[in-house]
Enzyme design. Structure first.
Site, PDB file in Angstrom:
ATOM      1  N   ASP A  66       7.753  58.221   2.601  1.00 46.18           N
ATOM      2  CA  ASP A  66       8.066  59.612   2.914  1.00 46.18           C
ATOM      3  C   ASP A  66       9.357  59.993   2.199  1.00 46.18           C
ATOM      4  O   ASP A  66      10.372  59.306   2.339  1.00 46.18           O
ATOM      5  CB  ASP A  66       8.220  59.753   4.437  1.00 46.18           C
ATOM      6  CG  ASP A  66       8.462  61.185   4.877  1.00 46.18           C
ATOM      7  OD1 ASP A  66       8.619  62.063   4.006  1.00 46.18           O
ATOM      8  OD2 ASP A  66       8.497  61.425   6.089  1.00 46.18           O
ATOM      9  N   ARG A  83      17.995  54.998   7.814  1.00 48.58           N
ATOM     10  CA  ARG A  83      18.318  56.184   7.022  1.00 48.58           C
ATOM     11  C   ARG A  83      19.828  56.253   6.818  1.00 48.58           C
ATOM     12  O   ARG A  83      20.556  56.885   7.589  1.00 48.58           O
ATOM     13  CB  ARG A  83      17.792  57.444   7.706  1.00 48.58           C
ATOM     14  CG  ARG A  83      16.258  57.478   7.792  1.00 48.58           C
ATOM     15  CD  ARG A  83      15.743  58.751   8.423  1.00 48.58           C
ATOM     16  NE  ARG A  83      14.287  58.718   8.562  1.00 48.58           N
ATOM     17  CZ  ARG A  83      13.586  59.636   9.224  1.00 48.58           C
ATOM     18  NH1 ARG A  83      14.200  60.664   9.795  1.00 48.58           N
ATOM     19  NH2 ARG A  83      12.271  59.537   9.309  1.00 48.58           N
ATOM     20  N   GLN A  90      10.279  55.826  16.096  1.00 49.25           N
ATOM     21  CA  GLN A  90       9.365  56.869  16.563  1.00 49.25           C
ATOM     22  C   GLN A  90       7.943  56.345  16.619  1.00 49.25           C
ATOM     23  O   GLN A  90       7.618  55.317  16.026  1.00 49.25           O
ATOM     24  CB  GLN A  90       9.436  58.104  15.662  1.00 49.25           C
ATOM     25  CG  GLN A  90       8.913  57.913  14.252  1.00 49.25           C
ATOM     26  CD  GLN A  90       9.057  59.164  13.388  1.00 49.25           C
ATOM     27  OE1 GLN A  90       9.990  59.937  13.541  1.00 49.25           O
ATOM     28  NE2 GLN A  90       8.141  59.363  12.473  1.00 49.25           N
ATOM     29  N   ASP A  95       7.763  71.956  14.914  1.00 52.88           N
ATOM     30  CA  ASP A  95       8.558  71.034  15.712  1.00 52.88           C
ATOM     31  C   ASP A  95       8.425  71.365  17.194  1.00 52.88           C
ATOM     32  O   ASP A  95       8.419  72.542  17.580  1.00 52.88           O
ATOM     33  CB  ASP A  95      10.045  71.128  15.341  1.00 52.88           C
ATOM     34  CG  ASP A  95      10.336  70.605  13.945  1.00 52.88           C
ATOM     35  OD1 ASP A  95       9.481  69.884  13.382  1.00 52.88           O
ATOM     36  OD2 ASP A  95      11.422  70.908  13.419  1.00 52.88           O
ATOM     37  N   GLU A 132      15.123  68.212  19.562  1.00 56.80           N
ATOM     38  CA  GLU A 132      13.818  68.114  18.902  1.00 56.80           C
ATOM     39  C   GLU A 132      13.189  66.769  19.240  1.00 56.80           C
ATOM     40  O   GLU A 132      13.791  65.720  19.007  1.00 56.80           O
ATOM     41  CB  GLU A 132      13.969  68.253  17.393  1.00 56.80           C
ATOM     42  CG  GLU A 132      12.660  68.128  16.620  1.00 56.80           C
ATOM     43  CD  GLU A 132      12.857  67.950  15.136  1.00 56.80           C
ATOM     44  OE1 GLU A 132      12.130  67.127  14.541  1.00 56.80           O
ATOM     45  OE2 GLU A 132      13.766  68.606  14.569  1.00 56.80           O
ATOM     46  N   SER A 151       8.081  66.229  15.222  1.00 59.92           N
ATOM     47  CA  SER A 151       7.703  67.018  14.049  1.00 59.92           C
ATOM     48  C   SER A 151       6.264  66.653  13.721  1.00 59.92           C
ATOM     49  O   SER A 151       5.926  65.464  13.664  1.00 59.92           O
ATOM     50  CB  SER A 151       8.618  66.695  12.866  1.00 59.92           C
ATOM     51  OG  SER A 151       8.206  67.382  11.705  1.00 59.92           O
TER      52      SER A 151
END
Length: 332
Positions: free
Chosen positions: A53, A106, A121, A233, A246, A249
């Site tokens: 991604d 990340r 996730q 979202d 949030e 997504s």
């Protein structure tokens, strides 16, 4: 500012037990509701496949080499494209799907109460018919997921009765990014999200990635998995932090036409040479809907934590560590 009077109701051991209980319940309900089978997923992929991604296009994936075999690899940033490829390879049928635990690093993330360098996730994906590619189908799927959130709230509140009894509304509210811009043009996209979440408690914002009338997108999205006209979202209002959060997504995935169009907008048409993109353009991959649901954020919300570091193990700089102590945060 956090102080002793609003410290977490859970100590470290109780937090870890609650996290396990919460995650087990949610993923079981999610799988049953959306007809998803749990599968194993890669921690890293080869960049030449096009399966990783690209997120917003600026984040650099963590890379390494398997020395003795000269194999270049990247830690996945999400499984958005891998899942679609896997659905075909594993011979899933229409309205069947899969989900997996996705763990990522990340390093370009700006660390704060909702973001760490470690991402966890549930990545899920489901095969649909091409005729299902619509905002109506998207909304129906969002409503199913929202019902899972509501059942999860009822469950965890029954186990821990000292948690706030009910934070979620009976229904989730849908709004498009353009409607939000039209109503609140002077506010930033983040501020608009906050105001809508405060008002409705649970919202789904539709249409992220494409330019609005202002000429700017609500937020950036990679051009090669979500169809920007049929994505969005899930955002809740978090009364503990007095802010929006949030949780997910998701979206209807690109078909061959949307892929080509969105890559052109992003000047990323070179990706069409990659194996994943070629398979999609040749209609060799199924039409799908899918997304990611943040595990740590779900735990933050339902266990009423103020910081993501309270529900996951990550790394923080010395200034953060001192801040945590000052605000009475107990970090895992």
């Amino acid at each position: 500012m956090r102080n002793n009077s609003n410290a977490s109701a859970f100590d470290l051991k109780e937090t870890q037990i609650a996290i396990k209980s919460l995650k087990d319940y949610f993923e079981r309900e999610l799988g049953n509701s959306l007809n998803l089978a749990r599968v194993s997923a890669p921690l890293f992929v080869r960049p030449q496949t096009g399966l990783n991604d690209n997120l917003n296009g600026v984040e650099k994936a963590v890379s390494f080499s398997i020395r003795h075999h000269h194999l270049d690899c990247e830690i996945v940033q999400s499984l958005a494209k891998w899942k679609r490829w896997a659905l075909k390879r594993y011979n899933f049928g229409v309205y069947e799907g899969l989900y997996a635990d996705m763990n990522a690093i990340r390093p370009d993330e700006e660390l704060d109460e909702l973001h760490s360098a470690y991402v966890d996730q549930w990545d899920w994906e489901k095969i649909i018919k091409k005729s299902d590619r619509s905002t109506d189908y998207l909304k129906a799927c969002v409503r199913e997921i929202f019902e899972v959130f509501k059942r999860t709230e009822t469950y965890i509140n029954s186990v821990y009765p000292y948690i706030l009894s009910k934070k979620l509304p009976d229904e989730i509210t849908f709004v498009t990014t353009q409607e939000m811009e039209d109503e609140m043009p002077a506010l930033s996209p983040r501020e608009r999200e906050r105001e809508y979440a405060r008002k409705y408690k649970a919202i789904f914002i539709i249409g992220i990635g494409g330019a609005l009338k202002s000429g700017k997108p609500h937020d950036l999205r990679s051009p090669d998995y979500d169809d920007w006209s049929m994505n969005g979202d899930i955002i809740f209002w978090d009364p503990v932090r007095n802010d929006s959060i949030e949780l997910s997504s998701m979206g209807v995935r690109v078909d061959e036409d949307a892929l080509k169009k969105q890559l052109a907008i992003c000047n990323a048409e070179d990706r069409l040479k990659l194996p994943f993109h070629q398979a999609l353009m040749n209609k060799e991959l199924p039409y799908t809907i899918g997304g990611g649901i943040g595990q740590s954020r779900l735990c933050m919300y339902f266990l009423e934590k103020h910081h993501i570091g309270e529900v996951q193990c990550s790394v923080w700089d010395e200034a953060d560590v001192q801040k945590f102590a000052h605000e009475n945060l107990t970090i895992l």
